[in-house]
Design a protein around this motif. Structure first.
Motif, PDB file in Angstrom:
ATOM      1  N   LEU A  14       0.861  -1.171   0.000  1.00 29.34           N
ATOM      2  CA  LEU A  14       0.000   0.000   0.000  1.00 29.34           C
ATOM      3  C   LEU A  14       0.906   1.231   0.000  1.00 29.34           C
ATOM      4  O   LEU A  14       1.688   1.433   0.936  1.00 29.34           O
ATOM      5  CB  LEU A  14      -0.900   0.002   1.243  1.00 29.34           C
ATOM      6  CG  LEU A  14      -2.034   0.997   1.280  1.00 29.34           C
ATOM      7  CD1 LEU A  14      -3.062   0.696   0.181  1.00 29.34           C
ATOM      8  CD2 LEU A  14      -2.722   0.962   2.636  1.00 29.34           C
ATOM      9  N   THR A  15       0.830   2.010  -1.069  1.00 33.25           N
ATOM     10  CA  THR A  15       1.686   3.186  -1.194  1.00 33.25           C
ATOM     11  C   THR A  15       0.918   4.433  -0.770  1.00 33.25           C
ATOM     12  O   THR A  15      -0.179   4.688  -1.267  1.00 33.25           O
ATOM     13  CB  THR A  15       2.207   3.330  -2.635  1.00 33.25           C
ATOM     14  OG1 THR A  15       2.967   2.149  -2.951  1.00 33.25           O
ATOM     15  CG2 THR A  15       3.109   4.542  -2.780  1.00 33.25           C
ATOM     16  N   VAL A  16       1.522   5.172   0.162  1.00 38.78           N
ATOM     17  CA  VAL A  16       0.946   6.399   0.706  1.00 38.78           C
ATOM     18  C   VAL A  16       2.038   7.467   0.683  1.00 38.78           C
ATOM     19  O   VAL A  16       3.132   7.249   1.226  1.00 38.78           O
ATOM     20  CB  VAL A  16       0.450   6.189   2.152  1.00 38.78           C
ATOM     21  CG1 VAL A  16      -0.143   7.469   2.715  1.00 38.78           C
ATOM     22  CG2 VAL A  16      -0.531   5.040   2.243  1.00 38.78           C
ATOM     23  N   LEU A  17       1.762   8.585   0.034  1.00 43.50           N
ATOM     24  CA  LEU A  17       2.711   9.698   0.012  1.00 43.50           C
ATOM     25  C   LEU A  17       4.110   9.245  -0.404  1.00 43.50           C
ATOM     26  O   LEU A  17       5.105   9.555   0.246  1.00 43.50           O
ATOM     27  CB  LEU A  17       2.771  10.385   1.386  1.00 43.50           C
ATOM     28  CG  LEU A  17       1.455  10.936   1.921  1.00 43.50           C
ATOM     29  CD1 LEU A  17       1.619  11.429   3.351  1.00 43.50           C
ATOM     30  CD2 LEU A  17       0.941  12.048   1.022  1.00 43.50           C
ATOM     31  N   ASP A  18       4.186   8.480  -1.465  1.00 40.40           N
ATOM     32  CA  ASP A  18       5.447   8.013  -2.030  1.00 40.40           C
ATOM     33  C   ASP A  18       6.225   7.050  -1.139  1.00 40.40           C
ATOM     34  O   ASP A  18       7.410   6.814  -1.364  1.00 40.40           O
ATOM     35  CB  ASP A  18       6.349   9.188  -2.423  1.00 40.40           C
ATOM     36  CG  ASP A  18       5.713  10.062  -3.494  1.00 40.40           C
ATOM     37  OD1 ASP A  18       5.053   9.504  -4.392  1.00 40.40           O
ATOM     38  OD2 ASP A  18       5.865  11.291  -3.420  1.00 40.40           O
ATOM     39  N   SER A  19       5.595   6.506  -0.110  1.00 38.33           N
ATOM     40  CA  SER A  19       6.207   5.483   0.742  1.00 38.33           C
ATOM     41  C   SER A  19       5.317   4.252   0.718  1.00 38.33           C
ATOM     42  O   SER A  19       4.092   4.368   0.609  1.00 38.33           O
ATOM     43  CB  SER A  19       6.357   5.988   2.177  1.00 38.33           C
ATOM     44  OG  SER A  19       7.245   7.090   2.215  1.00 38.33           O
ATOM     45  N   THR A  20       5.922   3.095   0.821  1.00 35.69           N
ATOM     46  CA  THR A  20       5.164   1.860   0.702  1.00 35.69           C
ATOM     47  C   THR A  20       5.216   1.045   1.989  1.00 35.69           C
ATOM     48  O   THR A  20       6.294   0.677   2.467  1.00 35.69           O
ATOM     49  CB  THR A  20       5.698   1.010  -0.469  1.00 35.69           C
ATOM     50  OG1 THR A  20       5.581   1.789  -1.674  1.00 35.69           O
ATOM     51  CG2 THR A  20       4.902  -0.273  -0.637  1.00 35.69           C
ATOM     52  N   ALA A  21       4.042   0.768   2.523  1.00 32.80           N
ATOM     53  CA  ALA A  21       3.881  -0.178   3.626  1.00 32.80           C
ATOM     54  C   ALA A  21       3.595  -1.537   2.990  1.00 32.80           C
ATOM     55  O   ALA A  21       3.050  -1.604   1.881  1.00 32.80           O
ATOM     56  CB  ALA A  21       2.725   0.245   4.526  1.00 32.80           C
ATOM     57  N   PHE A  22       3.962  -2.624   3.678  1.00 33.14           N
ATOM     58  CA  PHE A  22       3.700  -3.935   3.092  1.00 33.14           C
ATOM     59  C   PHE A  22       3.521  -5.010   4.150  1.00 33.14           C
ATOM     60  O   PHE A  22       3.944  -4.849   5.297  1.00 33.14           O
ATOM     61  CB  PHE A  22       4.810  -4.330   2.107  1.00 33.14           C
ATOM     62  CG  PHE A  22       6.188  -4.460   2.711  1.00 33.14           C
ATOM     63  CD1 PHE A  22       6.622  -5.661   3.252  1.00 33.14           C
ATOM     64  CD2 PHE A  22       7.046  -3.369   2.729  1.00 33.14           C
ATOM     65  CE1 PHE A  22       7.892  -5.775   3.791  1.00 33.14           C
ATOM     66  CE2 PHE A  22       8.319  -3.478   3.261  1.00 33.14           C
ATOM     67  CZ  PHE A  22       8.751  -4.681   3.799  1.00 33.14           C
TER      68      PHE A  22
END
Length: 108
Positions: free
Chosen positions: A21-29
């Protein structure tokens, strides 16, 4: 899930065995393993710049919805996902029955 995350697209990066899940150019996974019957969630990573904003909850909810849509069961080995399931027992319906019994005993 916070409204600002509802429109984000959960990506199944099958090559790396991760839901992303990409939020504000950062990706959680969430790292996972999959077989014909179940998806085992192993580890959740939320980048430090996204911590405390509900991104972890969003990716867990999206992952659970994906598992349910695929008609698979869940083996939650990730502590973050286990914690979520304790707070939201309605999602325990996805947990593999043998694991669910053990999981529920740990909550006592």
């Amino acid at each position: 899930m916070k409204p600002e995350f509802q429109e984000l697209l959960l990506v199944d990066n099958r090559q790396n065995h991760r839901f992303e899940l990409t939020v504000l150019d950062s990706t959680a996974f969430i790292e996972y393993q999959e077989n014909d019957e179940a998806i085992t969630v192993l580890h959740t990573v939320v980048p430090p710049q996204l911590e405390g904003q509900g991104v972890g909850t969003a990716i867990v909810e999206e992952t659970l919805q994906t598992i349910e849509a695929r008609q698979r069961l869940l083996i939650p080995l990730c502590p973050f996902v286990k914690s979520y399931l304790k707070r939201h027992p309605e999602w325990q319906r996805l947990v593999v029955p043998a694991y669910l019994r053990w999981f529920q005993q740990q909550q006592l």
